[in-house]
Write a protein that holds these residues in place. Sequence first.
Motif, PDB file in Angstrom:
ATOM      1  N   ARG B1142       0.821  -1.205   0.000  1.00 20.21           N
ATOM      2  CA  ARG B1142       0.000   0.000   0.000  1.00 20.21           C
ATOM      3  C   ARG B1142       0.856   1.256   0.000  1.00 20.21           C
ATOM      4  O   ARG B1142       0.533   2.232  -0.663  1.00 20.21           O
ATOM      5  N   SER B1143       1.932   1.219   0.755  1.00 27.51           N
ATOM      6  CA  SER B1143       2.737   2.438   0.771  1.00 27.51           C
ATOM      7  C   SER B1143       3.401   2.650  -0.585  1.00 27.51           C
ATOM      8  O   SER B1143       3.571   3.781  -1.035  1.00 27.51           O
ATOM      9  N   THR B1146       0.558   4.019  -2.793  1.00 28.03           N
ATOM     10  CA  THR B1146       0.257   5.397  -2.409  1.00 28.03           C
ATOM     11  C   THR B1146       1.338   6.342  -2.893  1.00 28.03           C
ATOM     12  O   THR B1146       1.066   7.442  -3.367  1.00 28.03           O
ATOM     13  N   ARG B1149       0.927   6.999  -6.414  1.00 25.09           N
ATOM     14  CA  ARG B1149      -0.245   7.814  -6.708  1.00 25.09           C
ATOM     15  C   ARG B1149      -0.036   9.280  -6.413  1.00 25.09           C
ATOM     16  O   ARG B1149      -0.725  10.131  -6.943  1.00 25.09           O
ATOM     17  N   ASP B1150       0.858   9.542  -5.525  1.00 21.33           N
ATOM     18  CA  ASP B1150       1.030  10.916  -5.065  1.00 21.33           C
ATOM     19  C   ASP B1150       1.329  11.838  -6.229  1.00 21.33           C
ATOM     20  O   ASP B1150       2.058  11.490  -7.149  1.00 21.33           O
ATOM     21  N   SER B1155      -6.115  10.877 -10.841  1.00 18.93           N
ATOM     22  CA  SER B1155      -6.023   9.832  -9.832  1.00 18.93           C
ATOM     23  C   SER B1155      -6.181   8.473 -10.496  1.00 18.93           C
ATOM     24  O   SER B1155      -7.186   8.193 -11.128  1.00 18.93           O
TER      25      SER B1155
END
Lengths: 139, 1199
Positions: B1142-1143, B1146, B1149-1150, B1155
């Motif tokens: 997930r990290s 994420t 995605r940042d 998105s």
Amino acid sequence: MEAVVFVFSLLDCCALIFLSVYFIITLSDLECDYINARSCCSKLNKWIIPELIGHTLVTLLMLVSLHWFIFLLNLPVATWNIYRFIMVPSGNMGVFDPTEIHNRGQLKSHMKEAMIKLGFHLLCFFMYLYSMILALIND
Amino acid sequence: MSAPAGSPQRAASARMQPRLGGAAASGAAAGPGPAPRQQNGPAQNQMQIPSGYGVYPQNYSAPSGHCFQGPGKMTSLPLDDQCGDYYSGLYAVPTQNVVTPKTTNQQAGAQQIYGRAPPAPHNVGSTPEYFQGAASSASHLYTSASQPYSSLVNHYSGPAMYSANSSAVSQGFPSTCGHYAVSTVSNAVYPSVSYPSLPAGEPYGQQMFTSQNASTVRPVRDNSFSSQNTALSHPSPLPPPPSQQYHQQQSLSGYSTPSWSASGPPSTQDNLVRNHTGSLTPANNNPTNTGMQYGEYVNNQASSAPTPLSSTSDDEEEEEEDEEAGIDSSSTTSSASPLPNSYDALEGGGYPDMLSSSASSPAPDPAPEPDPTPAPVPTAPQPSKVAKPFGYGYPTLQPGYQNTAAPLHPGGQPCSPAYSGFQQYTQQYPGMNQLSSSLGGLSLQSSIQPESLRPVNLTQERNILPVTPILAPIPNLNLDLKKLNCSPDSFRCTLTNIPQTQALLTKAKLPLGLLLHPFRDLTQLPVITSNTIVRCRSCRTYINPFVSFIDQRRWKCNLCYRVNDVPEEFMYNPLTRSYGEPHKRPEVQNSTVEFIASSDYMLRPPQPAVYLFVLDVSHNAVEAGYLTILCQSLLENLDKLPGDSRTRIGFVTFDSTIHFYNLQEGLSQPQMLIVSDIDDVFLPTPDSLLVNLHESKELIKDLLNALPNMFTNTRETHSALGPALQAAFKLMSPTGGRVSVFQTQLPSLGAGLLQSREDPNQRSSTKVVQHLGPATDFYKKLALDCSGQQTAVDLFLLSSQYSDLSSLACMSKYSAGCIYYYPSFHSTHNPSQAEKLQKELKRYLTRKIGFEAVMRIRCTKGLSMHTFHGNFFVRSTDLLSLANINPDAGFAVQLSIEESLTDTSLVCFQTALLYTSSKGERRIRVHTLCLPVVSSLADVYAGVDVQAAICLLANMAVDRSISTSLSDARDALVNAVVDSLSAYSSTVSNLQHSVLIAPSSLKLFPLYVLALLKQKAFRTGTSTRLDDRVYAMCQIKCQPLVHLMKMIHPNLYRIDRLIDEGAIHVNDRVVPQPPLQKLSAEKLTREGAFLMDCGCVFYIWVGKSCDNNFIEDVLGCPNFASIPQKMTHLPELDTLSSERTRSFITWLRDCRPLSPVLHVVKDESPAKTEFFQHLIEDRTEAAFSYYEFLLHIQQQICK
């Protein structure tokens, strides 16, 4: 009769010369940033059809009056005018499109085209003038 | 045009005249130019920059001249410090290639080597270059070196070698010894190869060895002689090689690997090695050396000179090697004679890593991570290639093939800081410095060419894609300038070495242009408030780090060369509170600055932030249900809308009529005003439709709460978008601002109505794709009107059927808006799209915004811009009118060289973006980029930024497909590759023309072009909806480079065994950095799970026999069968692997403007076709595989 044809051609040619000069001036104004692309293009697009008609008229006149050489001389330019007019994409605002005129050296090519036309019309002018005088003398 | 619009133009015109004058003046100035610079140096210490200039040319000339004779020596002398970095990395590579003998011989040799190879298994990084260099150097070294070594040499030819190697190892030459031995072996194997210079090597060799020893060689590797050696390094077992060639490759790979391991030791060793080797040493590690850059430069030239490789003789090599300087020359020499053959052999060496990895591929591709070897970085490269493909794709590959891909790294790494090409590598092998350094040292001796020029045999190179993200090449400038230069994130040029003349550019057949991301969100931005903004008086350039100060009172413009006065105010430095140091002002210390502009830069008082929402409320729209999401987002973000106390907002809805909302303060509830005369739209109450956000907040909230339900029972199916836009224009024209249009269908009433033009049967046509251009000029005219009134129109198209995006997009394209497209949007039936809309709306509503902006791009006299790409209106030749600017907008500009740049060594580009911030401040953001000018074709190739080039090409291709046809654009793309590669191969005259050679700076070029051809925008033969295609084209036009590259060439990661090794820390989170995989199904193993990052969409592909632990811990399902078909979220599980995954996601995605939606795709599920479409190296029914594409190109070149 021949003289009338050439007098008309001469006048028409004068108009076309002026039009070419006008194109050149307007385009160079745009080049130097004196006017913006939008107004430049709307100014020029207005005169595309008159130019087209004017030149096609002379060309046809030459065909009708059986001046083959002059007709053939005019034919490529007239064809180009018509082609250019027809080939404008549906989304464009005319032969000159403000959103594209600064792209891909279009401004320069328009300028070049106007210059060539000016030269061509000047040549025609003297040809008509000569033919006219010749016709008048013959009469 | 409005007043605001008018004034800038006037200003511009005013400028023009002086500019003309200025040109002459500048020309005059140019002549004396050099003299003043030199003077500067002595006059002021400050003069670093100018002095740099002065020095630069000298260095250049000197090395170039010498190249043939003994470039190495020559260069080294002046360069000393500077050279080291550059040389070590770059040069090594080319030489290696050159050295190898004919392939046939090589094979035999390779096999033998192979046995030896095992020691090195791990080194992913060890590129063929390295090998070559190592080999050559090694050969020299060994021969010259102490007896034991010599014995080794003897062994080479026979099986005895192993023993020799092993003995060497035992003696204390760890992996490095292995390398050498190997390399030497290879050489030995090929008797044909001439190593004349054996004696020369001694000192180097010895020193190097010692250093390496220190670094620790690993005995383990020695043990693994056989092809299986690789297996040692890689946990996964190697599959049996299909053919002897393969074996060879493996063996080669093995070689390379040892080198890496050797590199493992600290950088200091590297340094030592380098020192020993020669001139290189000082430069390598010290980033600070200014000299370095020059050195690099010189090297390039030298390399360029040598490119004709064949010319130089082996003898020269020897001599050169002896001398420190020799390194450069040696590289040339080595390259010269046996190029093709040697190349292959050498390459083969590099290859082995790859192979091993590939072999392992089925199961533990990622093996690199687990590798016992120290550096995480090196591990990464290993996993990249799978062996399988050989059968089909690269049947005839000889060992040489291997070398191209991975090998680059080893040589380049040490140098990397200096040289752009290397950066990638460096990152990969952070810990590897030692190896790389040692490699570099070796390479130095042998090689002359910079890494980016190393010829890569594309058809032979399987692992073309680096394992770490590709970084922008760093311009080859001196260190001071390099530090000051603009970030490549904001400003990139397709050629980081600008060719001197248009003729040279034409010869290189590469596009020249800039890619800009001017309004990027920056974490650090110097903001300067000052009464006078210092600018050149003739060309209006803002003062920047690349100007030269002639004395304390005068500075010379770097664009037009005019000498200007330094204003009194500028003498004082507010940062240090000191006087008389104009060169220390922030403007001169930062290439990206922002000025707070005075009233001189305003045509009218700064406008307030004004937002107007134009919403489709026809039956279709209500059915789709976007209103709820929009209103909800607006309610949530109402307070976060950028703006100040003057912020205004308004709403217009439309179906077949137009509805306005009176939100005037004091009303008890919003008042709806309906205008049904759509042929002549008027504003019912002009004053109260756009209201102050803060004064009418309650009414606005009421309206937003009521809107979603107001039209639930509507039966109106028509959409009068055109009239609604006209109304919006009228509403906005007094102030300007942003109009957000939400449209769900084809406009069917009033002005601007459109017909459906798409023929669904033509979607997968391979011939003509029609209707890419707009159907009417209505939207374009409207956009230009809006642009004139400083109004931008942003389009949100949420439609389930064809909506003629190509026509509608015009409203945003020319008004500097942005375009969002949600195909088959439905708030309940398509939750992932709904969520995407929600997230993107949040970003859209709260991101920074600049109003009434103009952007001007200036460049050094002699260059000119001729075509612009992006969303804006070009108001005059170099002025882009941007009604709004947002942080997600990218631009591209094509350049041409109008005058020769012979009298300058640097060119600069400056973009100045003048805008009104949402707080009502007038600001100017200035970026300045400085690049060197080069005169040789090789240097031009050395400086290619392939990503920038591909993005520029994509932009050009979009233009081409709209103005002529898609097939024309596709042909142009292919021709771009064919032309540039054939132009390159003609510069490398002695290479065989039957092979497809690219400089390593361009090695990804064919891959990216193939990716473009398979991109939605340009693909044919695959069913593509017209709107999808047009949207992809819009994206190409307006996305900044980073995001665009992901769209073109997605990133593939294996995520089922993420580890923390090599992870980076972002905001206290650990973000693993898995290696990139190439986009081919051969990389997908059933046991794995892969994440594909396509920019605006993520796919997680889960293999059929994927580890259950992963499925449980990350996906939250008990087993593969229970993974739902439509999964768009990863559950937040409290497991380590879930956290890591997930990290990582994420982090990816940042900071995306769009998105990305996440799709979990099971192997076997129908959705997997979507995923497999993005595997661009594989063949599809309609398109080439990568290898086929290469063959196609080769065929075209040979024609």
